[in-house]
Design a protein around this motif. Structure first.
Motif, mmCIF file in Angstrom:
data_model
loop_
_atom_site.group_PDB
_atom_site.id
_atom_site.type_symbol
_atom_site.label_atom_id
_atom_site.label_comp_id
_atom_site.label_asym_id
_atom_site.label_seq_id
_atom_site.Cartn_x
_atom_site.Cartn_y
_atom_site.Cartn_z
ATOM 1 N N GLN A 1 0.832 -1.210 0.000
ATOM 2 C CA GLN A 1 0.000 0.000 0.000
ATOM 3 C C GLN A 1 0.863 1.256 0.000
ATOM 4 O O GLN A 1 0.498 2.265 -0.613
ATOM 5 N N ALA A 2 2.017 1.228 0.681
ATOM 6 C CA ALA A 2 2.895 2.398 0.678
ATOM 7 C C ALA A 2 3.479 2.639 -0.706
ATOM 8 O O ALA A 2 3.584 3.788 -1.158
ATOM 9 N N SER B 1 0.602 3.910 -2.978
ATOM 10 C CA SER B 1 0.244 5.277 -2.581
ATOM 11 C C SER B 1 1.292 6.271 -3.064
ATOM 12 O O SER B 1 0.956 7.351 -3.563
ATOM 13 N N HIS C 1 -4.720 8.082 1.221
ATOM 14 C CA HIS C 1 -3.310 8.462 1.180
ATOM 15 C C HIS C 1 -3.020 9.439 0.044
ATOM 16 O O HIS C 1 -2.213 10.369 0.206
ATOM 17 N N ASN D 1 -1.424 13.131 0.490
ATOM 18 C CA ASN D 1 -0.053 13.299 0.000
ATOM 19 C C ASN D 1 0.060 13.945 -1.372
ATOM 20 O O ASN D 1 1.122 14.461 -1.714
ATOM 21 N N CYS E 1 3.294 6.901 4.317
ATOM 22 C CA CYS E 1 2.240 5.897 4.156
ATOM 23 C C CYS E 1 2.580 4.597 4.884
ATOM 24 O O CYS E 1 1.689 3.890 5.348
ATOM 25 N N SER F 1 1.464 5.095 8.396
ATOM 26 C CA SER F 1 0.092 5.575 8.555
ATOM 27 C C SER F 1 -0.677 4.635 9.478
ATOM 28 O O SER F 1 -0.607 3.415 9.340
#
Length: 541
Positions: free
Chosen positions: A72-73, A76, A155, A159, A216, A219
Motif C-alpha cells: 500500500q505504501a 500510494s 493516502h 499526500n 504511508c 500511517s
C-alpha cells in the motif's frame, strides 16, 4: 578579526543536554524493552522449531502485515507522485483568479485531523455517497471504500498536495534563462520535457517518492478507519491490535522491532537520495511557455486543476456541511464532549511544550557546529524519524505496564510522543531561521556584547516569533487531531476528542460523528491560527 558569536543560552548547557539526550534515551529504552521481549520470545521458538528465521516466516499474520504495508505504501507513493507531475506543471504555467487560494487549500489536509478527512471521504465515496450511488446506478458495478482502495484513496488525498507543492517549487527552480532559451529556439513540448523538465524531475522525484512512502508506511489512523480486515492490516495496526485486543506483548514487540528497522532503512534511503529543497512556502509566479499556449493545452491544464480541486474540496465541503447538520440535528452533549475537549487541549499544549524544549536547542546547536559534530547533533532527530509513534509507544507500554497504570499516564505519554514526532518538522522551519539570524546579525550581537536573556529578548525573539508560532501551530493542530497514540494508551471511558469521534463512528452514530468532527476541526484550526498569527504576528524579518 570577527569571531563567531556565542551560542545563545537555550542552545547550550542543561537545555542542550536535555534536548539531545531525551529523544535518544526514550528511543533507546523503548528499543531495549522491545528487543528484550522479542529475544525471549524468539529464544523459546528457536528451541522449539530449530532456528529463529523459520519462526518468523511461519507467522503468516506478520508476513501479511509486512507485505500489505509495503504494497500500500508503494502504490500510494506511485499514485501521489505520478498525479502530482501534471498538476504541478499546470499550476506552474497558468495564472488565473483564485490560484493562490487553491494552492493555500492544498495545505489544509496537512492541518486537518485525519479522522475528520476520512469522514469527508466517507461522505463522498462511501456507500451512501454520490460517487457510489452514481456508479451503481449506471450499472458499473459495486465498490467499497473499505480495504486497499479506500486506503489508497485517503493516502493520495493527504499526500498529493504535498507532492504537488514540492514539485511546483521544482518548476520555479528552473532558471529563467532556460525558459528564454527554449522560447528563442522554438522547442516543442516533447523537447522541453526531455531537456528542461526531466532533469529537474529526475532530481526531485526520488526524494518525493521516498517521503510519501515513509509517511504511508507509518500511517495508522487511515488504516484503522478504512482497513478491510486481516487482509488490509499494516504493521502499525497489527501492533495496536496485539496490545489492545489480544494483549500479546511478544507479537507487539516483534512487530514494533520490524517497523523500526523498516523505518530506519527508509529514513536512510530518503536521506541519501533527497537533497535540501524548498518545501513549498512560496507560491511563486508563473512560467510563460509558448508550447502550452494552444487551446488543447489550456483545456488540459484547466481540467487537471479542476479535477484536483474537486477531489480535495468535495470531501472537505461534505465534512463541513454534514457537521453543521449533525450539530443542528443532535446538538452537543456537553457532559460527554467537554471533558474530551479538555483532554485534547491538555495533550496539545503538552506536545507544544515538548516540541519547544527539544527543537529550539537542537536547531541552535546545529547551526553552530560543523563537520562530524553536525552529524552528531542530527542524531536525535534521526532517532525520532526511525521510531514511529505506535512502535515507540509499544516499547514504552512494554517498559511501563508492569510498574504503573498505563491509563493514568495516557495523556502525558500522548503529549510526549506527539511532541517528539513534531520535532523533525520544527527543525526544518527553525534551523534556517536561526541560521539567517546568525548570518545577518551575528557580528552586531558580538559588537554590542549581548549575551543570554538580553540577546534572546532584543534579537532572537523578535526575529523568531514567526517561525516559532508556525511550529507551535502545526504541533498543536496535529496533536489535537491525533488518534494513533491515544488509541494505544487511552481509556475508552476517558477519551480525547478524536477517540470520542472514533467511538461514535464505531457505534454507527454518523450524524453525531460529523458534528464532533466539525468541532474537532474548528478546535485544531483555532489553535493553529492562535499560535501562527497570534504569537507569530506579522513577519518581523
Amino acid at each position: 578579526m570577527y569571531k563567531e558569536a556565542k551560542i545563545p543560552a537555550f542552545g547550550r548547557g542543561i537545555p542542550a543536554l536535555l534536548a539531545f539526550f531525551i529523544p535518544l534515551i526514550l528511543v533507546a529504552a523503548s528499543l531495549t524493552a522491545l528487543w528484550s521481549v522479542t529475544a525471549d520470545s524468539l529464544d523459546g521458538l528457536n528451541t522449539k522449531e530449530g532456528w529463529i528465521l523459520s519462526s518468523l516466516l511461519s507467522d503468516v499474520y506478520i508476513i501479511r502485515a509486512i507485505q500489505f504495508t509495503l504494497m500500500q505504501a508503494t502504490l500510494s507513493a506511485v499514485l501521489s507522485t505520478a498525479l502530482a507531475i501534471p498538476l504541478a506543471r499546470a499550476f506552474a504555467t497558468r495564472q488565473f483568479r483564485g490560484r493562490t487560494a487553491i494552492l493555500s487549500l492544498f495545505g489544509a489536509p496537512f492541518i486537518l485531523p485525519v479522522i475528520v478527512a476520512i469522514l469527508g471521504l466517507l461522505a463522498v465515496w462511501g456507500k451512501s455517497g454520490p460517487i457510489h450511488t452514481g456508479v451503481t446506478s449506471m450499472g458499473l458495478g459495486d465498490f467499497s471504500i473499505f480495504g486497499l482502495g479506500g486506503i489508497l484513496l485517503a493516502h493520495v488525498f493527504f499526500n498529493l498536495p504535498l507532492a504537488t507543492r514540492i514539485l511546483l517549487q521544482g518548476w520555479f527552480s528552473i532558471p529563467a534563462e532556460q525558459w528564454r532559451l527554449v522560447a528563442q529556439l522554438g522547442m516543442d513540448s516533447r523537447s522541453i520535457a526531455r531537456h528542461v523538465e526531466w532533469p529537474m524531475l529526475k532530481e526531485r522525484l526520488p526524494g518525493i517518492f521516498a517521503l510519501v512512502f515513509l509517511l504511508c508506511a507509518t500511517s495508522f489512523t487511515v488504516v484503522l478507519a478504512l482497513g478491510g480486515g486481516p487482509k488490509s492490516t499494516t504493521i502499525e495496526l497489527a501492533i495496536y491490535q496485539a496490545i489492545r485486543y489480544d494483549f500479546d506483548l511478544d507479537r507487539a514487540a516483534l512487530l514494533a522491532c520490524i517497523q523500526i528497522v523498516l523505518c530506519a532503512g527508509l529514513a536512510v534511503i530518503f536521506r541519501l537520495i533527497s537533497k535540501d529543497h524548498d518545501t513549498g512556502q512560496s507560491l511563486g509566479g508563473t512560467i510563460v511557455r509558448s508550447d502550452r499556449s494552444d487551446r488543447t493545452a489550456r483545456l488540459s491544464d484547466g481540467l487537471t486543476i479542476a479535477m484536483a480541486l474537486a477531489f480535495l474540496g468535495f470531501p472537505l465541503l461534505a465534512a463541513f456541511t454534514r457537521g453543521i447538520y449533525g450539530l443542528l440535528q443532535h446538538g452537543i452533549n456537553m457532559g460527554d464532549i467537554a471533558p474530551a475537549i479538555l483532554r485534547s487541549i491538555t495533550v496539545s499544549l503538552g506536545a507544544c511544550l515538548v516540541m519547544l524544549v527539544i527543537s529550539l536547542p537542537l536547531a541552535q546547536l546545529s547551526i553552530h557546529v560543523r563537520g562530524k559534530a553536525k552529524r552528531l547533533v542530527e542524531l536525535p532527530g534521526f532517532a525520532i524519524m526511525v521510531a514511529p509513534p505506535i512502535a515507540l509507544g509499544a516499547g514504552l507500554f512494554v517498559l511501563l505496564h508492569n510498574h504503573v497504570a498505563i491509563d493514568d499516564l495516557a495523556l502525558p505519554l500522548t503529549s510526549l510522543l506527539n511532541g517528539l514526532q513534531a520535532v523533525p518538522f520544527a527543525l526544518i522551519i527553525l534551523t534556517p531561521a536561526m541560521a539567517q539570524i546568525k548570518n545577518n546579525y551575528g557580528r552586531q550581537i558580538q559588537h554590542l556584547g549581548l549575551e543570554g536573556p538580553s540577546a534572546i529578548r532584543l534579537i532572537h525573539w523578535p526575529l523568531m516569533r514567526r517561525p516559532v508560532g508556525l511550529c507551535l501551530g502545526i504541533t498543536a493542530a496535529l496533536s489535537m487531531g491525533d488518534l494513533g497514540v491515544i488509541a494505544l494508551f487511552g481509556s475508552p471511558s476517558e477519551p480525547t476528542l478524536p477517540l470520542y469521534l472514533y467511538q461514535q463512528m464505531g457505534a454507527y452514530r454518523m450524524d453525531q460523528a460529523y458534528g464532533t468532527g466539525l468541532l474537532l476541526t474548528a478546535l485544531a484550526f483555532a489553535f493553529f491560527i492562535l499560535f501562527d498569527k497570534g504569537l507569530g504576528g506579522r513577519d518581523q524579518t
